[in-house]
Design a protein around this motif. Sequence first.
Motif, PDB file in Angstrom:
ATOM      1  N   MET A 365       0.846  -1.201   0.000  1.00  0.00           N
ATOM      2  CA  MET A 365       0.000   0.000   0.000  1.00  0.00           C
ATOM      3  C   MET A 365       0.880   1.249   0.000  1.00  0.00           C
ATOM      4  O   MET A 365       0.638   2.202  -0.737  1.00  0.00           O
ATOM      5  N   TRP A 366       1.902   1.231   0.831  1.00  0.00           N
ATOM      6  CA  TRP A 366       2.817   2.380   0.873  1.00  0.00           C
ATOM      7  C   TRP A 366       3.437   2.637  -0.503  1.00  0.00           C
ATOM      8  O   TRP A 366       3.657   3.761  -0.923  1.00  0.00           O
ATOM      9  N   LYS A 367       3.711   1.541  -1.201  1.00  0.00           N
ATOM     10  CA  LYS A 367       4.389   1.639  -2.509  1.00  0.00           C
ATOM     11  C   LYS A 367       3.416   1.958  -3.637  1.00  0.00           C
ATOM     12  O   LYS A 367       3.805   2.009  -4.810  1.00  0.00           O
ATOM     13  N   GLY A 368       2.143   2.112  -3.308  1.00  0.00           N
ATOM     14  CA  GLY A 368       1.166   2.463  -4.336  1.00  0.00           C
ATOM     15  C   GLY A 368       0.740   1.283  -5.186  1.00  0.00           C
ATOM     16  O   GLY A 368       0.142   1.449  -6.245  1.00  0.00           O
ATOM     17  N   ASP A 385     -12.555  -0.940   1.677  1.00  0.00           N
ATOM     18  CA  ASP A 385     -12.912  -1.742   0.503  1.00  0.00           C
ATOM     19  C   ASP A 385     -13.345  -0.858  -0.665  1.00  0.00           C
ATOM     20  O   ASP A 385     -14.216  -0.004  -0.529  1.00  0.00           O
ATOM     21  N   GLY A 386     -12.712  -1.088  -1.805  1.00  0.00           N
ATOM     22  CA  GLY A 386     -13.083  -0.347  -3.013  1.00  0.00           C
ATOM     23  C   GLY A 386     -12.403   1.006  -3.121  1.00  0.00           C
ATOM     24  O   GLY A 386     -12.496   1.671  -4.154  1.00  0.00           O
ATOM     25  N   VAL A 387     -11.721   1.436  -2.062  1.00  0.00           N
ATOM     26  CA  VAL A 387     -11.061   2.742  -2.083  1.00  0.00           C
ATOM     27  C   VAL A 387      -9.534   2.559  -2.042  1.00  0.00           C
ATOM     28  O   VAL A 387      -8.834   2.896  -2.998  1.00  0.00           O
ATOM     29  N   GLY A 419      -3.995   2.509  -5.778  1.00  0.00           N
ATOM     30  CA  GLY A 419      -2.626   2.567  -5.272  1.00  0.00           C
ATOM     31  C   GLY A 419      -2.356   3.914  -4.612  1.00  0.00           C
ATOM     32  O   GLY A 419      -1.740   3.991  -3.536  1.00  0.00           O
ATOM     33  N   GLY A 420      -2.843   4.986  -5.226  1.00  0.00           N
ATOM     34  CA  GLY A 420      -2.646   6.329  -4.669  1.00  0.00           C
ATOM     35  C   GLY A 420      -3.362   6.476  -3.329  1.00  0.00           C
ATOM     36  O   GLY A 420      -2.795   6.986  -2.351  1.00  0.00           O
TER      37      GLY A 420
END
Length: 450
Positions: A365-368, A385-387, A419-420
């Motif tokens: 997640m940190w790495k996008g 979820d979904g975001v 990812g963002g």
Amino acid sequence: MTGVAEVSVEPVPLHRLESLLTPERVERLETYVAAARELLEGRVVWNVNSTARGGGVAEMLRTLVAYAAGTGVDIRWLVVGGDPEFFAVTKRIHNRLHGVAGDAGRLDAAARATYDATLARQREEVVARVQPGDVVLLHDPQTAGLARALRERGALVVWRCHVGLDEHNEWTREAWGFLRELVEPAQACVFSREAFAPDWVDRRWLRVIPPSLDPFSPKNADLRAEEVEALVHREGLVVEGALLPTDGRVVLQVSRWDRLKDMGGVLAAFGEHIRELPADVHLVLAGPATDGIADDPGAAEVLADCRDLWQALPPRARDRSHLVCVPMDDLDDNARVVNALQRWSTVVVQKSLAEGFGLTVTEPMWKGTPVVASAVGGIRDQVEDGVSGVLLADPRDGAALVAALADLLADADRCREMGGAAHLRVRDHYLADRHLIQYAELFAQLAGEV
Ligand code: UDP
């Protein structure tokens, strides 16, 4: 190995982390750090766990101990050893806290005797190092049996449990029954989620402190595209399957070889539903080389089962799936390879059947990199979820996993957006400043009680 060892960690200055934070966050952190430094003057903060390498606890301790030391606090990290019988018992406790039997053994008087015998040999050594007034953070079931002696020594004792299940069952109850008298002497208990705590934990001294990651550690630091390529294509990583692809997209799961991570389930789902995925998509399952981690018995067996499963896959799935073992002898090197894999992949999966927190979700997640992960334990707190990722309601549903992957892989914009959002989620909730502040608050409350 039986015997207490100290892990040395190089201090890291806090301003490295502060470069990523808003001025308000920096100010808040510095206020807490100044107060903690004063409170801890003349005291040592001890962390005690059972491994210096492999798994989320060691990963997190490395970061937190480094930053805390960088503030001038005297913080140390001890590792207790154990023989295979001890770790068989603690693994059984670990599995049962996650709601599954793990093995056929019992947590009975014989298990208690095995557990006690190993810790008894080390208790004196730990107690001798700790002075009255010191703070001791005992991590996980392996160290709970040290709480009473340390409390008697006059230390402020916190037991931190990194695992758990949202809804208790017969197995969790058995494990908590085993642990209760060991844990009760601790003044405070820390859990990654409130639901993990059994009802006898005194709510006034229960704290919920989720883990965090360090954006600058070898596991998470930026890598140049050429470094990523060189690291993932290094020789000797693949233990089953062809060399990793140089074009095409990759779905990755990184985990210890532990049944609860369900690497086998990912492989089976991929094999069964491969026709639903675009033809350029490969699966990579990566875990540690299994000879390096004393407190994780059973890892070799789980890996062997995955290898058998791989062998039995239909050829079209075998050609596009790869089992990777990352050597553990150089931890920074191991971390860089995992880092590169998480950056190189198009989507990261974490199909855990239970999960205390799941740094293997936080890290991509940190790495996008967008994640598709089971809606269990701490993963539910991390991923909206979904975001900021996709949650799988049923962790055993392989068809749903592949359907979610197919959806994401068909939509590059959605991958990028997710990812963002995932990166921001980690920035806002799972960096070390929040974590250090929560500890500083707890220490002040504990010291205020004495
Ligand atoms: N990990 C690693 N090398 C591997 C497999 C895992 O460095 O081959 C790391 C992973 O990157 C993460 C940690 O081990 O930092 C696993 O932590 P997590 O919280 O996901 O689960 P745990 O293993 O503690 O159950």
